[in-house]
Design a protein around this motif. Structure first.
Motif, PDB file in Angstrom:
ATOM      1  N   SER A  31     -70.192 -51.420 -21.232  1.00 38.33           N
ATOM      2  CA  SER A  31     -69.220 -52.291 -20.585  1.00 38.33           C
ATOM      3  C   SER A  31     -68.038 -51.450 -20.121  1.00 38.33           C
ATOM      4  O   SER A  31     -67.477 -50.676 -20.897  1.00 38.33           O
ATOM      5  N   HIS A  33     -64.226 -51.210 -18.338  1.00 38.96           N
ATOM      6  CA  HIS A  33     -62.980 -51.947 -18.138  1.00 38.96           C
ATOM      7  C   HIS A  33     -62.069 -51.114 -17.244  1.00 38.96           C
ATOM      8  O   HIS A  33     -62.075 -49.885 -17.321  1.00 38.96           O
ATOM      9  N   TYR A  35     -58.066 -50.580 -15.545  1.00 37.38           N
ATOM     10  CA  TYR A  35     -56.638 -50.842 -15.701  1.00 37.38           C
ATOM     11  C   TYR A  35     -55.904 -50.338 -14.460  1.00 37.38           C
ATOM     12  O   TYR A  35     -56.227 -49.276 -13.917  1.00 37.38           O
ATOM     13  N   LEU A  45     -54.725 -54.745 -17.425  1.00 42.16           N
ATOM     14  CA  LEU A  45     -56.175 -54.918 -17.326  1.00 42.16           C
ATOM     15  C   LEU A  45     -56.491 -55.739 -16.081  1.00 42.16           C
ATOM     16  O   LEU A  45     -55.992 -56.856 -15.932  1.00 42.16           O
ATOM     17  N   CYS A  48     -62.633 -56.524 -16.655  1.00 39.88           N
ATOM     18  CA  CYS A  48     -63.224 -56.263 -17.966  1.00 39.88           C
ATOM     19  C   CYS A  48     -64.715 -56.591 -17.930  1.00 39.88           C
ATOM     20  O   CYS A  48     -65.171 -57.357 -17.069  1.00 39.88           O
ATOM     21  N   TYR A  49     -65.450 -56.024 -18.867  1.00 42.42           N
ATOM     22  CA  TYR A  49     -66.892 -56.266 -18.969  1.00 42.42           C
ATOM     23  C   TYR A  49     -67.572 -56.084 -17.610  1.00 42.42           C
ATOM     24  O   TYR A  49     -68.304 -56.961 -17.147  1.00 42.42           O
ATOM     25  N   TYR A  86     -57.482 -46.684 -13.916  1.00 40.95           N
ATOM     26  CA  TYR A  86     -58.213 -46.003 -14.979  1.00 40.95           C
ATOM     27  C   TYR A  86     -59.414 -46.842 -15.415  1.00 40.95           C
ATOM     28  O   TYR A  86     -59.282 -48.051 -15.622  1.00 40.95           O
ATOM     29  N   GLN A  88     -62.403 -47.354 -18.448  1.00 37.88           N
ATOM     30  CA  GLN A  88     -62.463 -47.156 -19.900  1.00 37.88           C
ATOM     31  C   GLN A  88     -63.747 -47.765 -20.437  1.00 37.88           C
ATOM     32  O   GLN A  88     -64.176 -48.834 -19.989  1.00 37.88           O
ATOM     33  N   TRP A  90     -66.177 -48.018 -24.364  1.00 33.97           N
ATOM     34  CA  TRP A  90     -66.255 -47.732 -25.786  1.00 33.97           C
ATOM     35  C   TRP A  90     -67.606 -47.083 -26.021  1.00 33.97           C
ATOM     36  O   TRP A  90     -68.642 -47.650 -25.675  1.00 33.97           O
ATOM     37  N   PHE A 100     -61.179 -42.947 -21.901  1.00 33.76           N
ATOM     38  CA  PHE A 100     -60.585 -43.266 -20.603  1.00 33.76           C
ATOM     39  C   PHE A 100     -61.017 -42.240 -19.571  1.00 33.76           C
ATOM     40  O   PHE A 100     -61.181 -41.054 -19.877  1.00 33.76           O
TER      41      PHE A 100
ATOM     42  N   LEU B  45     -54.404 -41.444 -19.951  1.00 32.69           N
ATOM     43  CA  LEU B  45     -54.240 -42.244 -21.152  1.00 32.69           C
ATOM     44  C   LEU B  45     -55.080 -41.699 -22.301  1.00 32.69           C
ATOM     45  O   LEU B  45     -56.212 -41.256 -22.086  1.00 32.69           O
ATOM     46  N   THR B 107     -68.110 -53.564 -27.511  1.00 29.40           N
ATOM     47  CA  THR B 107     -67.113 -52.811 -26.767  1.00 29.40           C
ATOM     48  C   THR B 107     -65.725 -53.195 -27.234  1.00 29.40           C
ATOM     49  O   THR B 107     -65.539 -54.212 -27.901  1.00 29.40           O
ATOM     50  N   ILE B 108     -64.759 -52.367 -26.927  1.00 35.33           N
ATOM     51  CA  ILE B 108     -63.357 -52.643 -27.239  1.00 35.33           C
ATOM     52  C   ILE B 108     -62.543 -52.379 -25.979  1.00 35.33           C
ATOM     53  O   ILE B 108     -62.731 -51.366 -25.315  1.00 35.33           O
ATOM     54  N   LEU B 109     -61.648 -53.305 -25.670  1.00 36.33           N
ATOM     55  CA  LEU B 109     -60.750 -53.090 -24.552  1.00 36.33           C
ATOM     56  C   LEU B 109     -59.333 -53.415 -24.990  1.00 36.33           C
ATOM     57  O   LEU B 109     -59.103 -53.973 -26.053  1.00 36.33           O
ATOM     58  N   PHE B 110     -58.383 -53.032 -24.145  1.00 39.48           N
ATOM     59  CA  PHE B 110     -56.961 -53.211 -24.444  1.00 39.48           C
ATOM     60  C   PHE B 110     -56.422 -54.267 -23.486  1.00 39.48           C
ATOM     61  O   PHE B 110     -56.170 -53.978 -22.320  1.00 39.48           O
ATOM     62  N   ASP B 111     -56.270 -55.499 -23.964  1.00 38.93           N
ATOM     63  CA  ASP B 111     -55.986 -56.563 -23.005  1.00 38.93           C
ATOM     64  C   ASP B 111     -54.505 -56.775 -22.704  1.00 38.93           C
ATOM     65  O   ASP B 111     -54.180 -57.252 -21.606  1.00 38.93           O
TER      66      ASP B 111
END
Lengths: 109, 123
Positions: A31, A33, A35, A45, A48-49, A86, A88, A90, A100, B45, B107-111
């Motif tokens: 996934s 994301h 920014y 953000l 996402c996904y 950017y 990103q 996981w 990132f 970042l 997954t992890i995101l920064f919202d």
């Protein structure tokens, strides 16, 4: 560790479409994301996904992800879209999962 | 409306210490996973570390460059996140952001992000 590669800069004329890529090994299974960071401001953000837009993000922002490349697409670009972007992901195999990309400066001509 | 307000940044000598705070509002802080992310001047970042909610164990995790030197903590009664930084190095110079984390589906995101606080390590 997992590496995300972005072009340092992309330029586009107002009203046109900007595409910002994010390359990674088999990134299509992760996934992604995105920014947006305007000068002097915190990141926000925007996707996402892979392709979902958080509340308040214009429909002009869209995302896709397949193979080794994820793409942020900004349609009908406006002067206010000029910013750093950017990507990103996981990655569970990295020392820590949060990775990132190096960022892409979008210039609106 | 989610608000994150960092404070505590400043100029510190190499080897020194500093504590950053992040005051949170607009959401249930006690249930949130929180991170610190930093950005070196003109650079990209870098995730610094995370603390989970107490209901998820309250555990912390750190990036390799700061492990053993930085400590993240939280005070849920004050809706505040902290970053204790010790043995600071010149390369720790950066704007430090606190973020809310969303961990879903592998997954992890920064919202949400605060406005950041600048830490300068220099002699």
């Amino acid at each position: 560790s997992y590496v995300l590669t972005q072009p340092p800069s992309v330029s586009v004329a107002p009203g046109k479409t900007a595409k910002i890529t994010c390359g990674g090994n088999n990134i299509g299974v992760k996934s992604v994301h995105w920014y947006q960071q305007k000068p002097g401001q915190a990141p926000v953000l925007v996707i996402c996904y892979d392709s979902d837009r958080p509340p308040g993000i214009p429909e002009r922002f869209s995302g896709s992800n397949s193979g080794n490349t994820a793409t942020l697409t900004i349609s009908r670009v406006e002067a206010g879209d000029e910013a750093d972007y950017y990507c990103q992901v996981w990655d569970s195999s990295s020392d820590h999962g949060e990775v990132f990309g190096g960022g892409t400066k979008l210039t609106v001509l | 409306e989610v608000q994150l307000v960092e404070s505590g940044g400043g100029l510190v000598k190499p080897g020194g210490s500093l504590r950053l705070s992040c005051a949170a509002s607009g959401f249930t802080f006690s249930k949130a996973w929180m991170s610190w992310v930093r950005q070196t001047p003109g650079k990209g970042l870098e995730w610094v570390g995370r603390i989970k909610s107490k209901t998820d164990g309250g555990t912390t995790d750190y990036a390799a460059p700061v492990k053993g030197r930085f400590t993240i903590s939280r005070d849920d009664s004050k809706n505040t996140l902290y970053l204790e930084m010790n043995s600071l190095k010149i390369e720790d110079t950066a704007v430090y952001y606190c973020t809310t984390d969303q961990a879903v589906a592998g997954t992890i995101l920064f919202d949400f992000w605060g406005q950041g606080t600048l830490v300068t390590v220099s002699s």
